[in-house]
Design an enzyme around this catalytic site. Sequence first.
Site, mmCIF file in Angstrom:
data_model
loop_
_atom_site.group_PDB
_atom_site.id
_atom_site.type_symbol
_atom_site.label_atom_id
_atom_site.label_comp_id
_atom_site.label_asym_id
_atom_site.label_seq_id
_atom_site.Cartn_x
_atom_site.Cartn_y
_atom_site.Cartn_z
ATOM 1 N N THR A 291 0.867 -1.184 0.000
ATOM 2 C CA THR A 291 0.000 0.000 0.000
ATOM 3 C C THR A 291 0.899 1.228 0.000
ATOM 4 O OG1 THR A 291 -0.027 0.104 2.384
ATOM 5 C CG2 THR A 291 -1.790 -1.143 1.355
ATOM 6 N N GLU B 70 -6.048 -3.732 -0.478
ATOM 7 C CA GLU B 70 -6.356 -4.839 0.425
ATOM 8 C C GLU B 70 -7.521 -5.694 -0.078
ATOM 9 O OE1 GLU B 70 -5.642 -1.782 1.258
ATOM 10 O OE2 GLU B 70 -4.517 -1.655 3.133
ATOM 11 N N LYS C 273 -14.582 17.591 10.642
ATOM 12 C CA LYS C 273 -15.505 17.533 11.778
ATOM 13 C C LYS C 273 -15.809 18.941 12.260
ATOM 14 C CE LYS C 273 -16.356 13.658 14.717
ATOM 15 N NZ LYS C 273 -15.907 12.734 15.729
ATOM 16 N N TRP D 133 -20.016 15.546 10.925
ATOM 17 C CA TRP D 133 -19.143 15.271 9.794
ATOM 18 C C TRP D 133 -19.577 16.014 8.535
ATOM 19 C CZ3 TRP D 133 -18.190 9.239 9.831
ATOM 20 C CH2 TRP D 133 -17.399 8.942 10.945
HETATM 21 P P1 ADP Z 1 -3.689 3.584 -1.090
HETATM 22 O O1 ADP Z 1 -4.154 4.922 -1.616
HETATM 23 O O2 ADP Z 1 -3.662 3.456 0.402
HETATM 24 O O3 ADP Z 1 -2.592 2.938 -1.835
HETATM 25 P P2 ADP Z 1 -5.561 2.133 -2.584
HETATM 26 O O4 ADP Z 1 -4.913 2.512 -3.846
HETATM 27 O O5 ADP Z 1 -5.818 0.739 -2.275
HETATM 28 O O6 ADP Z 1 -4.835 2.623 -1.349
HETATM 29 O O7 ADP Z 1 -6.837 3.025 -2.437
HETATM 30 C C1 ADP Z 1 -7.956 2.646 -1.704
HETATM 31 C C2 ADP Z 1 -8.769 3.839 -1.299
HETATM 32 O O8 ADP Z 1 -9.048 4.679 -2.420
HETATM 33 C C3 ADP Z 1 -10.113 3.469 -0.764
HETATM 34 O O9 ADP Z 1 -10.048 3.057 0.566
HETATM 35 C C4 ADP Z 1 -10.885 4.761 -0.957
HETATM 36 O O10 ADP Z 1 -10.602 5.685 0.069
HETATM 37 C C5 ADP Z 1 -10.313 5.300 -2.228
HETATM 38 N N1 ADP Z 1 -11.194 4.962 -3.364
HETATM 39 C C6 ADP Z 1 -11.068 3.971 -4.244
HETATM 40 N N2 ADP Z 1 -12.049 4.005 -5.156
HETATM 41 C C7 ADP Z 1 -12.844 5.052 -4.830
HETATM 42 C C8 ADP Z 1 -14.057 5.602 -5.360
HETATM 43 N N3 ADP Z 1 -14.631 5.119 -6.446
HETATM 44 N N4 ADP Z 1 -14.577 6.663 -4.727
HETATM 45 C C9 ADP Z 1 -14.012 7.199 -3.627
HETATM 46 N N5 ADP Z 1 -12.884 6.722 -3.093
HETATM 47 C C10 ADP Z 1 -12.305 5.669 -3.673
#
Ligand code: ADP
Length: 547
Positions: A186, A331, A444, A449
């Site tokens: 990640t 994940e 917040k 929220w």
């Molecule tokens: P990271 O940014 O931690 O590498 P990922 O690439 O796995 O993680 O991104 C996952 C996160 O991206 C999700 O938990 C969510 O917050 C955001 N995300 C993914 N798809 C969408 C979507 N369609 N709309 C809003 N947020 C999204």
Amino acid sequence: MNGQMMQLPLLISSLIVHAERHHPEQQVVSRRVEGDIHRSTYKAVAARSRRVANVLGSLGVKFGDRVATLAWNGYRHMELYFGVSGSGAVLHTVNPRLHPDQIVYIADHAEDQVMFFDLTFLPLIQAVAGRTKTVKHWVAMTDRAHMPADPKVPGLLCYEDLLDAASDTYGWPEFDENTASSLCYTSGTTGNPKGVLYSHRSTVLHTMAAALPDCLGVGAAETILPVVPMFHVNSWGIVYLAPMTGAKLVLPGAGLDGKSLYELFEGEGVTISAGVPTVWQGLLAYVDANKLKFSTMRKSAIGGSACPPAMIRKFLDEYGVRVIHAWGMTEMSPIGTAAAFKAQHVSQSAEQKLGVMATQGRAVYGVDMKIVGEDGAELPWDGQASGDLLVRGPWIIDSYFKNEGGHPLVKDAAGHGWFPTGDVAKVTPEGYMVITDRSKDVIKSGGEWIGSIDLENIAMAHPAVAMAACIAAPHPKWDERPLLVVVKKPGAELTREQLLTFYEGKIAKWWTPDDVVFVDAIPLGATGKMQKNKLREQFRGHRLPTA
Ligand code: ADP
């Protein structure tokens, strides 16, 4: 009593075996870093994947060893997807947009034995090669003619030389489907990156689900181009899904600008694509500026961050392209939900349909989800209540590689583990999930929220806005209030007051941002997402006019 059906493990090698046997002549087209367009077929990719497996053996890679790639979307990377995982080693896809220190950290953490890389990344390899602890071989993914004269990487090997010297006879081994297949870290906006270790079983099941009609909806007559990188969450499974379905696969290499992508879309007759919103912005800007149309594209999957409704509308109204808004995370392999219609939506008005398309969608079979309040109790699906989003399913993480960060799952009353996504969401009575925020991005105000994504989506609908991020700014009375950070479109005129007036009637008045600041650029992370943590840092001392 057991069923009396064959026991065949779900293995990644079976995907390329299937494609070679049933879609041998289907094309795999790649834009190479060498500059040209390369044409291959599933038959050729399968044969070369077997050569890769033999090469790994000769390099001393053993079952379960990690083999890293630092590469764009291309056929050689695809051969490694099948050659590495298929032989029982673990493919560790490294994100080349990470800082060299982070790359050294994850290569050491993963204990990578070999690193394959595209020539574009030679400077990065030079920066890390002397520092990693376990990598024994560095392989440049090119042919002899393009090998750098003075690579400054000791013992650098040439991919095509290795493949030429290897046999394409290799029997894919059969092993337990729960064996690890690939590893992706990640991006780790806080703390060190954590590894997500996929299995053959989780990958094959995820691929089947991703191909379903209400998800990416891919069949053998389609041509699919993943803009999403193979170095992050397996390009949302598309490099597995194309050989599974027999679709033509087009891989864009390093050409991710609007012009290069558009030429490939049109030249190869691409019908389906997938990417994050920021990529589509570049493409749409190019198509707009040159008054072009898409002649074959009809569907584009967008996810990774919230797709602004204005983008969904533009794709549909101006270009006849249907956006499949999808949500997921590293994940989750990554797909969790996709916004496809139910029967009752088909006859609805264009506005109502847009409302459905703008949600993050319904859970794909295999994934279950729930929202919970602060006490952990499940909240109703009434389209109002919002809470922490939890998921479970066979392609969702149980624990991180080497158990970093302890055990992430939350147990329910029945003892089932749920993975807390870190997202805050509500769910409509029809089962459509709407992400309102990441929990760490939530604003917040006076204990209530405010969802930053809603505020960003409204700003993005303004014709003068190129990009908008909404962050919490400190406020003496309300604790936090929304601050909108905006990048204007080139040459566009827009004042703070005009943009704030644009919010009137679109949102509860108290949600309206307290201030707008215009910037030249918003920092983007390694996967093309806005880095709100950096913005919060940058505007920590910002004094709101309402303070
Ligand atoms: P990271 O940014 O931690 O590498 P990922 O690439 O796995 O993680 O991104 C996952 C996160 O991206 C999700 O938990 C969510 O917050 C955001 N995300 C993914 N798809 C969408 C979507 N369609 N709309 C809003 N947020 C999204």
